[in-house]
Write a protein that holds these residues in place. Structure first.
Motif, PDB file in Angstrom:
ATOM      1  N   LYS A 300      12.461  -0.152  20.752  1.00  0.00           N
ATOM      2  CA  LYS A 300      11.224   0.055  21.512  1.00  0.00           C
ATOM      3  C   LYS A 300      11.473   0.077  23.015  1.00  0.00           C
ATOM      4  O   LYS A 300      10.914   0.907  23.736  1.00  0.00           O
ATOM      5  N   ASN A 304      10.599   3.319  25.201  1.00  0.00           N
ATOM      6  CA  ASN A 304       9.576   3.290  26.250  1.00  0.00           C
ATOM      7  C   ASN A 304      10.148   3.724  27.598  1.00  0.00           C
ATOM      8  O   ASN A 304       9.504   4.464  28.354  1.00  0.00           O
ATOM      9  N   ARG A 308       9.017   6.938  29.793  1.00  0.00           N
ATOM     10  CA  ARG A 308       8.614   6.755  31.184  1.00  0.00           C
ATOM     11  C   ARG A 308       9.432   7.643  32.110  1.00  0.00           C
ATOM     12  O   ARG A 308       8.909   8.211  33.074  1.00  0.00           O
TER      13      ARG A 308
END
Length: 315
Positions: A300, A304, A308
């Motif tokens: 994760k 992420n 981003r």
């Protein structure tokens, strides 16, 4: 070229790599997926290194080990793919004897290192789940550095005898290797001598990498699963087990095909040669390509950060 493969010689100056015997007419088409897998492996592993280096929150043992795995995967794929593509595209099949031994060393060293890194990652998951309060005090940065150095030295020590043993044998029958790279067993099979030492040593390395390492990882995950099943709620168990999911997938992608290929090379005499070589090549290229995908999708924190990063570039 034909003379070099039939004339008696003690130490050939070059070997001839055939690529994938029996599928020479399809080499250009076969090169397309191989080249694609190599590009994905390089870009994917470089992205992992870039993200971990850039994000201070990822400066933890798990991600340090992941960076070691990324570097090892790039070395592994780069040690064989450029020469393989030159065979497929330009028919440049000759490889210098010393270059062949060098390729052999990096190939087997990288494979042994990858297995060692999986052990280190299993150790990290064991400490994080079974001794969470002591994780930061057990796996400090100096300890992680020592583990990385131990993995490197072990890989080099296991791989170094392979080219040393291959160098000492006389080669008086042929210098043609029916593969696109110089693996230990493929080279020593060409020797006109009793190569039982090389064969036994190859089995010893196989036992260490796929046997002992696999047993250690299995024991680690036995303890991890016991700790997970003791958690009070189902959600807690699933969340904790999810932190190991990417590691388990990468382990299966490395060890299961590796065991099959190693056994096929030694005992699959009835298996078509082109099938053996093709599957062996896929095995060498699949883990370096899959590892960054597995960790990028299932981890994760990296997922992420990657989203981003793309969002920032989009704006």
């Amino acid at each position: 070229m034909s003379d070099s493969s039939t004339t008696n010689f003690t130490n050939p100056s070059t070997f001839i790599l055939l690529g994938i015997p029996g599928l020479e007419a399809s080499h250009v088409w076969i090169s397309i997926p191989f080249c694609t897998m190599y590009i994905i492996a390089i870009l994917g592993n470089f992205t992992i290194l870039f993200i971990v280096r850039r994000e201070c929150s990822l400066h933890e043992p798990m991600y340090y080990f992941l960076c070691m795995l990324a570097v090892t995967d790039m070395v592994l794929s780069t040690s064989i793919v450029p020469k393989m593509l030159s065979i497929f595209w330009t028919k440049t099949r000759e490889i210098n004897f010393n270059a062949c031994l060098t390729q052999m060393f990096f190939l087997h060293c990288s494979s042994a290192m990858e297995s060692g890194i999986f052990i280190a990652m299993a150790l990290d998951r064991y400490v994080a789940i079974c001794h969470p309060l002591r994780h930061s005090t057990i796996l400090t940065n100096p300890v992680v550095a020592k583990i990385g150095l131990a993995v490197l030295l072990r890989g080099a020590m296991l791989a170094l005898p392979c080219p040393l043993l291959a160098r000492q044998w006389p080669y008086c029958r042929t210098n043609i290797i029916p593969e696109p790279y110089c693996s230990h067993i493929a080279v020593v099979k060409l020797a006109c001598a009793d190569i039982r030492v090389s064969s036994y040593y190859g089995l010893f390395v196989l036992f260490c990498v796929l046997g002992l390492d696999g047993i250690f990882i299995a024991l680690s995950y036995t303890q991890i699963l016991r700790a997970i099943f003791k958690l009070p709620t189902k959600d807690a168990r699933l969340k904790t087990f999810g932190t190991c999911g990417s590691h388990i997938c990468a382990i299966l992608a490395f060890y299961v095909p590796g065991l099959f290929i190693s056994l096929a090379n030694r005992f699959g005499q009835n298996m078509p040669l082109h099938f053996q070589v093709l599957i062996s090549n896929l095995y060498r290229l699949m883990p370096p390509m899959l590892n960054p995908i597995i960790y990028g999708v299932r981890t994760k924190q990296i997922h992420n950060r990657l989203l981003r990063l793309f969002a920032q570039k989009g704006t």
